[in-house]
Design a protein around this motif. Structure first.
Motif, PDB file in Angstrom:
ATOM      1  N   UNK A  50      -6.058   5.981  10.716  1.00 56.30           N
ATOM      2  CA  UNK A  50      -6.124   5.621  12.133  1.00 56.30           C
ATOM      3  C   UNK A  50      -4.706   5.504  12.696  1.00 56.30           C
ATOM      4  N   UNK A  51      -4.641   5.470  14.021  1.00 54.81           N
ATOM      5  CA  UNK A  51      -3.351   5.238  14.682  1.00 54.81           C
ATOM      6  C   UNK A  51      -2.847   3.838  14.325  1.00 54.81           C
ATOM      7  N   UNK A  52      -3.797   2.921  14.099  1.00 60.90           N
ATOM      8  CA  UNK A  52      -3.419   1.565  13.697  1.00 60.90           C
ATOM      9  C   UNK A  52      -2.730   1.598  12.317  1.00 60.90           C
ATOM     10  N   UNK A  53      -3.261   2.386  11.379  1.00 63.51           N
ATOM     11  CA  UNK A  53      -2.603   2.540  10.064  1.00 63.51           C
ATOM     12  C   UNK A  53      -1.148   2.964  10.258  1.00 63.51           C
ATOM     13  N   UNK A  54      -0.974   3.968  11.113  1.00 58.27           N
ATOM     14  CA  UNK A  54       0.358   4.530  11.325  1.00 58.27           C
ATOM     15  C   UNK A  54       1.287   3.479  11.944  1.00 58.27           C
ATOM     16  N   UNK A  55       0.763   2.744  12.922  1.00 59.23           N
ATOM     17  CA  UNK A  55       1.585   1.721  13.574  1.00 59.23           C
ATOM     18  C   UNK A  55       1.997   0.633  12.572  1.00 59.23           C
ATOM     19  N   UNK A  56       1.026   0.157  11.776  1.00 65.28           N
ATOM     20  CA  UNK A  56       1.334  -0.886  10.783  1.00 65.28           C
ATOM     21  C   UNK A  56       2.353  -0.368   9.770  1.00 65.28           C
ATOM     22  N   UNK A  57       2.189   0.869   9.355  1.00 59.43           N
ATOM     23  CA  UNK A  57       3.138   1.424   8.386  1.00 59.43           C
ATOM     24  C   UNK A  57       4.559   1.392   8.953  1.00 59.43           C
ATOM     25  N   UNK A  58       4.729   1.881  10.178  1.00 62.76           N
ATOM     26  CA  UNK A  58       6.067   1.943  10.780  1.00 62.76           C
ATOM     27  C   UNK A  58       6.643   0.531  10.922  1.00 62.76           C
ATOM     28  N   UNK A  59       5.765  -0.412  11.254  1.00 63.34           N
ATOM     29  CA  UNK A  59       6.181  -1.800  11.421  1.00 63.34           C
ATOM     30  C   UNK A  59       6.646  -2.387  10.072  1.00 63.34           C
ATOM     31  N   UNK A  60       5.847  -2.162   9.029  1.00 61.05           N
ATOM     32  CA  UNK A  60       6.184  -2.675   7.693  1.00 61.05           C
ATOM     33  C   UNK A  60       7.480  -2.024   7.195  1.00 61.05           C
ATOM     34  N   UNK A  61       7.616  -0.717   7.449  1.00 65.71           N
ATOM     35  CA  UNK A  61       8.825  -0.021   7.002  1.00 65.71           C
ATOM     36  C   UNK A  61      10.071  -0.581   7.701  1.00 65.71           C
ATOM     37  N   UNK A  62       9.988  -0.808   9.008  1.00 64.14           N
ATOM     38  CA  UNK A  62      11.198  -1.315   9.650  1.00 64.14           C
ATOM     39  C   UNK A  62      11.521  -2.730   9.215  1.00 64.14           C
ATOM     40  N   UNK A  63      10.513  -3.569   8.939  1.00 64.06           N
ATOM     41  CA  UNK A  63      10.823  -4.917   8.388  1.00 64.06           C
ATOM     42  C   UNK A  63      11.465  -4.763   7.011  1.00 64.06           C
ATOM     43  N   UNK A  64      10.932  -3.861   6.191  1.00 64.63           N
ATOM     44  CA  UNK A  64      11.468  -3.681   4.851  1.00 64.63           C
ATOM     45  C   UNK A  64      12.933  -3.264   4.928  1.00 64.63           C
TER      46      UNK A  64
END
Ligand SMILES: *Cc1c(COP(=O)(O)O)cnc(C)c1O
Length: 432
Positions: free
Chosen positions: A414-428
């Motif tokens: 989902x687009x939500x998966x993609x958004x969460x991934x980008x969010x988690x990656x930038x925090x990491x």
């Protein structure tokens, strides 16, 4: 081929991603899959390029064959609900739709590297000066091994008989004009051109139509490894005049670990019984197969390259999965995929993100030059970043020495998966 983007104004908010999901005409398909959990919550599964998720229908389809085996024993070959003798025919139409093939050009059988070897038996026929095989410098190891050993099998030395396609210095992807240039310069020595239509590492989708046109002009045989292309991009193998191709079904085709493979053989060859091949009874004409006669008479079409009887249990999972592809339609899936990966690409390259300074996107940015996968090359601490993603519930793929591959697939991501991934990656990246 030109995939023009609808004038989509992306936004970096969860609300926007949710809105995209609500408006997605394919959203119902996610419910057809089991999403693995991490710490009790749905994971963000972005690894469909390596092993696709299990469709919920798989169990029912396998149980059908288990019940019929119990009930009929050997007679299931003719009396099962899906008679096993003809089980592979169930895949003809779905595979034609996915590959752009005619009915006599495809068959479902074996596993990918086995099929690559079988296809080279027919299509790699070194003669005189024409002995070389062209393949990508970054070809998948299994393909490289197969090519190397086929060359040895013909009594030749791989050192003199492989030409690798390499990017220009400082570049990761290959330029079509450089590929064509290599083909043209070496045409008198080339016996076979082998290309992965979508490269497993960079995610680059080659301009297959153009490469095929050149091969025809130069009189070269072109084979495609579709491991990362099937169920990912639209293919027109017959119209593009591809000579042969093969794929696996456990990546984007979601047919389970070790899932059955398939091959395409253009019908300018598929109906030629004189072509050399390795043989077995399943490739023999059905009219004489059970007469147990001595001489091999190949069936016409790609089915004449089969050797053994069909692995029905394994194919039952394939059947469940391909029904979903038939329902969704590859054209619609590709349309969504372009938006979904477009959103991922936009999030990762937008200037608010710390991603741009610490990672490089090595996949082409043009939608027509990639499938759904984006490969991120890390500049330092790559494995550490990857491990942080894993701990935060992302299932993705790490390729030594420094690449993270992310594949949002249109059937269940989902687009939500993609958004969460980008969010988690930038925090990491920020918390380094
Ligand atoms: C996944 C993959 C394989 C794997 O081969 P199997 O025979 O299915 O184990 C081979 N080649 C390429 C290009 C792949 O991506």
């Amino acid at each position: 081929m030109c995939y023009s983007f609808p004038n989509m104004q992306f936004e970096n908010t969860l609300a926007f991603a949710k809105k995209m999901d609500r408006e997605d005409p394919l959203k119902a398909f996610r419910k057809e899959f089991y999403i693995p959990k991490v710490k009790g919550k749905d994971s963000i599964y972005l690894c469909g390029n390596s092993l696709g998720l299990q469709p919920k229908g798989v169990e029912k389809h396998i149980m059908t064959e288990i019940e019929d085996w119990r009930k009929y024993g050997v007679e299931g070959h003719l009396h099962a609900r899906n008679p096993w003798l003809y089980y592979h025919h169930l895949f003809t139409q779905p595979l034609c739709d996915l590959t752009g093939a005619k009915k006599d050009e495809v068959v479902c059988m074996n596993n990918l590297t086995v099929n690559l070897n079988l296809m080279m038996v027919t299509f790699y026929r070194p003669q005189g000066k024409k002995t070389k095989i062209i393949l990508e410098g970054s070809a998948f190891p299994s393909d490289y091994y197969a090519v190397e050993q086929q060359i040895r099998f013909h009594g030749l030395d791989p050192k003199d008989s492989i030409i690798e396609l390499l990017p220009k210095t400082g570049e990761v992807t290959l330029r079509t004009e450089d590929i064509i240039d290599t083909l043209t310069k070496n045409k008198d020595e080339i016996a076979l051109v082998m290309i992965g239509a979508v490269n497993y590492y960079s995610g680059q989708f080659f301009d297959i139509k153009k490469i095929s046109e050149s091969c025809q002009k130069l009189g070269l045989i072109l084979g495609l490894d579709l491991a990362h292309a099937m169920g990912n991009v639209e293919l027109k193998l017959h119209d593009w005049n591809i000579d042969f191709a093969m794929w696996c079904s456990y990546k984007y085709l979601n047919s389970g670990p070790g899932g059955v493979s398939g091959v395409f053989i253009h019908n300018k060859y598929a109906n030629r019984p004189d072509l050399p091949r390795f043989a077995g009874w399943w490739g023999n004409d059905e009219k004489t197969r059970f007469k147990m006669e001595k001489h091999f008479v190949p069936k016409s079409g790609a089915e004449g390259w089969q050797m053994s009887n069909a692995p029905v249990m394994n194919m039952a999972a394939h059947k469940a999965s391909l029904e979903l592809f038939q329902k969704a339609g590859m054209k619609n899936l590709r349309k969504k995929s372009i938006q979904l990966t477009g959103y991922l690409h936009w999030l990762l390259s937008s200037h608010q993100s710390p991603v741009t300074s610490q990672l490089e996107i090595i996949t082409p940015s043009k939608p027509s030059e990639r499938g759904c996968q984006i490969s991120l090359q890390t500049k330092s601490n790559g494995k550490k970043i990857f491990d942080k993603l894993t701990r935060a519930g992302v299932i993705a793929d790490w390729r030594e020495p420094d690449v993270i591959r992310i594949a949002p697939v249109p059937l269940y991501n989902s687009f939500e998966d993609v958004w969460h991934f980008a969010d988690i990656l930038s925090s990491a990246l920020r918390s380094k």
